[in-house]
Scaffold this active site. Sequence first.
Site, short mmCIF file in Angstrom:
data_model
loop_
_atom_site.label_atom_id
_atom_site.label_comp_id
_atom_site.label_asym_id
_atom_site.label_seq_id
_atom_site.Cartn_x
_atom_site.Cartn_y
_atom_site.Cartn_z
N ASP A 1 -3.33 8.01 -0.69
CA ASP A 1 -4.72 8.40 -0.95
C ASP A 1 -5.16 9.56 -0.08
OD1 ASP A 1 -5.48 6.51 -2.98
OD2 ASP A 1 -5.34 4.96 -1.47
N ASP B 1 -6.90 -0.62 -2.37
CA ASP B 1 -5.50 -1.04 -2.47
C ASP B 1 -5.20 -2.26 -1.61
OD1 ASP B 1 -5.24 1.22 -4.03
OD2 ASP B 1 -4.52 2.46 -2.38
N HIS C 1 26.42 3.79 -18.02
CA HIS C 1 25.03 3.38 -18.08
C HIS C 1 24.75 2.49 -19.29
CE1 HIS C 1 23.68 7.13 -15.57
NE2 HIS C 1 24.48 6.31 -14.91
N ASP D 1 17.75 9.27 -14.92
CA ASP D 1 18.64 8.76 -13.88
C ASP D 1 17.99 8.76 -12.51
OD1 ASP D 1 20.64 8.33 -15.69
OD2 ASP D 1 21.68 10.22 -15.31
N GLU D 2 17.02 9.63 -12.31
CA GLU D 2 16.44 9.79 -10.97
C GLU D 2 15.46 8.68 -10.61
OE1 GLU D 2 15.80 10.93 -7.30
OE2 GLU D 2 17.26 11.90 -8.61
N PHE E 1 19.46 5.49 -12.75
CA PHE E 1 18.62 4.51 -13.43
C PHE E 1 18.67 4.60 -14.96
CE2 PHE E 1 15.73 3.41 -9.60
CZ PHE E 1 16.78 2.69 -9.06
N ASP F 1 22.14 2.45 -21.04
CA ASP F 1 21.43 3.14 -22.13
C ASP F 1 22.37 3.88 -23.06
OD1 ASP F 1 22.13 5.36 -20.63
OD2 ASP F 1 20.08 6.13 -20.39
N ASP G 1 12.44 5.20 -6.90
CA ASP G 1 13.34 6.34 -6.76
C ASP G 1 14.77 5.82 -6.56
OD1 ASP G 1 14.38 8.84 -6.41
OD2 ASP G 1 13.32 9.30 -4.56
N ASN H 1 0.84 -1.20 0.00
CA ASN H 1 0.00 0.00 0.00
C ASN H 1 0.88 1.25 0.00
OD1 ASN H 1 -2.28 1.56 0.03
ND2 ASN H 1 -2.78 1.17 2.18
N LYS I 1 -6.78 -5.17 -8.48
CA LYS I 1 -6.30 -3.79 -8.56
C LYS I 1 -4.87 -3.76 -9.11
CE LYS I 1 -6.45 0.71 -7.54
NZ LYS I 1 -6.55 1.27 -6.18
N ASP J 1 0.94 3.84 -2.18
CA ASP J 1 0.49 5.11 -2.75
C ASP J 1 0.06 6.05 -1.62
OD1 ASP J 1 -1.86 3.83 -2.00
OD2 ASP J 1 -3.01 4.58 -3.70
#
Length: 663
Positions: free
Chosen positions: A157, A179, A472, A352-353, A409, A474, A371, A153, A364, A155
Site C-alpha cells: 500500500d 488488510d 507441464h 510459466d512465471e 506454473f 497444461d 511467483d 499483509n 476483506k 500487498d
Amino acid sequence: MAPRRVVQLSLEQPTHAVCVVGVEMVVDVHSDVPKGAKTFGAAGSPGVEVSVLYDPQRVTRPSGKTRWPLDASVDVVVSVDTASKDLDDLTVRVSYFGEHESRALGHATLYLTGVDVSLDVDTDRTGTVRRSRGDKKTWRWGPEGYGAILLVNCDRDSHTSMRPDLASRQLASMADLQDMSPMVLSCNGPDELFDSHKLVLSVPLSDSKRVGVFCSRGGNFLSDYKQVLGPRQLSYKVERQPGEQEVRFYVEGLAFPDADFLGLVSLSVSLVDTGTLPEAPLFTDTVVFRVAPWIMTPSTQPPLDLYVCSVLDDHGSNEKFLDDMSYLALKADCKLIICPWFENRNDRWIQDEMEFGYIEAPHKSFPVVFDSPRERGLKDFPYKKILGPDFGYVTRKSLFSGPSSLDSFGNLDVSPPVTVGGQHYPLGRILVGSSFPEASGRRMAKVVLNFLFAQRVQAPVELYSDWLSVGHVDEFLSFVPTSDKKGFRLLLASPSACLKLFQEKREEGHGEAAQFDGLDNVIKRSINEMLADRTLQSDNLYAQKCIDRNREVLKRELGLTERDIIDLPQLFTQKDSYAEAFFPDMVNMVVLGRYLGIPKPYGPIIDGRCCLEEKVRSLLEPLGLRCIFIDDYLSYHKMMGEIHCGTNVRRQPFPFKWWHMVP
C-alpha cells in the site's frame, strides 16, 4: 478449563482481591477457622454471585439456614457480573459457627474489586468484532464453525517502499489497516486499580515471526499506530489511559501456512498484579487466528484480466498474436494487459512465471500472485509490476537446487469444484505434474509442493507429466465451463481420437489431405502418410498410455465419469525419450468464459475446412462454447509452447467462503 484462582481468608484482617467479570474465583474458607467451628455461611453484596460446590456423595445439602459443614469437599466460589466503580466496593462475608450455637464464632471479610478484561476478535466471522465469552482458543472449520481469520499483509500500500507491507514495522498507509484483522481489548475498572496492576499483551515465541500487532490510539495519522508485537517483540505493556474502557489493535499475518506452520497463531492478554514478587498474572484471555490460505481459481471462473507478453526476436514481433488476444479479450469482456518486451526481456511464457490466486477474510479479500521459482526474463515482473495496493505477492524458491521445467506454473492447475466419494471440494483440487510414481525423474520443487499442500483447502493431486519434454500438465488437460448441472468438462489431449478421425477421413476418400496445409516452409504430411508412419504410431501409442494413466487418476481423484471428459484430437512425437506436440496442441488453450482461444492446428483441409477444427467445434460448441482458432505456430508452437503457455488470466474469486468447508 483453566484452574480457578484461590483467595485465602483471614479472621484477623480483611482480604482484598481483584475479580474479573465472568471469571469464577475460589474462596478458601478452610485455612483460618475459629476454634470449635463446625459450619459456615457465606453471603455477598449486590453484584457478587456466591455459590457452594460440594460432593453430594459426602456432603448433605443443608436445609433451612444455609450453614455448610466445614468439610474438605465443600468450596465457595464467587464471581462478579460488572466492573467496579471504586476499589473494594464489593464484599463477601463468611461467618463460622459451632456445632449447635446460633451465634457466630468469627467472621472473615473479602473486599472485591470487579474488573472487566476481555480480548475479542471476529470469532463469529461476520466482519466485525463482538464481545464473546465463548471458546476463543479453538478454531473450527465448517458452516457452524468459529474462530478469527488473518490475512497475510503481502500487498504494497506504500507509494514509497518497494517491499510488501509485511516487511515493515511501520504502517504503510491508513488503507493498510483494511488488510489487518481488528482486535479489541476491553479493560473496564477503577483507574486506581491500574496503579498496582497492568495489562500485558503477548505472543508465543513460535508465533512471533508469523504475526504483527499494531496498537491504535484513535488518530488519523500513521504515527498514531505503532507495532507492539512481532518478530522482535513478544510482549507489550498496554498503555491504558484514565477512563479508557477499550483499546483497539490491528493484527496482520506475516506468513502463509507451510510445511512448518499449520496456520494457527494465538495472542493473549494478562492482568498482572505488580504488587507481588514475582509479579503474578491473575487472569489471561487468549484468542486464536487462522491465517487465510492462498486459493487458486480454475479456468471455469469468469476472467477479469488477460496477461500476454509483447516480444521481438529473430522471427519478428508477435503483433498478430497480440491483435488476436485483444479481440478475444474484447469478446470475453475482460481487460488485456500487455507486458512489453523491455520488461519481459523477450520471455513470452507468462503462464510459466506466475499463478494468480487470492486470499480472503470476512472483512476483506484481495488477489495474490504466486511467483514461480523459474528464473527467466520475466522473473522481476510479478514483484515489480503486479505487487501493489490490494494486490499481494508470494513466492517459494529452493535454496538447494536450481529450478527444473516442472517448477514452471504451466505445470500448476486447479480443477473446478468437485465431489469425490462424499467428500466435497468446493474450491476444486490443485493439479501438479510430476515424475512416474515408481521411478526417479523431474518433480516440482519440494518447497512449492509443501506450500500448496499446506493451504489445505484445495487438496493437491500429483499427475504424471514427466513423459513430456517440457513436462507441464497444461500440455494434456484443460477445463471449460458449461451451463449444465456438472458445470464443466475436462478436456484431454487424445492421440487415439486423432488417429481415429484420420482413419475415418481416409475411409471417406480424403487420404491425400495433408497436415500443415496452409503453412509455408513446413513439410506437409498426408493422412495416408501419417497413418502409415510406424514411428508416429508408436510414439502416440505411448503418449496415449501416459494420458490414460492420468485419466484414471483424474477420474478417481476428481470424482469424474467418462461423460465428464472430452477427448480432443492431438498427436505427439518422441524426441530424446520425451514427447512433444506434433502439431499445435489444442488442449493448451486460454479459456475466457465461453470464449476459447485455441491453437490453430493446421489440420488436413477437407471440403474447404480444417477437419481438426471441425471436430473440436462439434465437441465443444454444443456446450455453448465459442471456439476461436488462433495462429501461434511460429511465435509459440515452434518454441515448444502454445496459447495457454503464453497467456495468464486473473479470475473472479469463488463466491464460496473457504472457512465454511471441512478439509
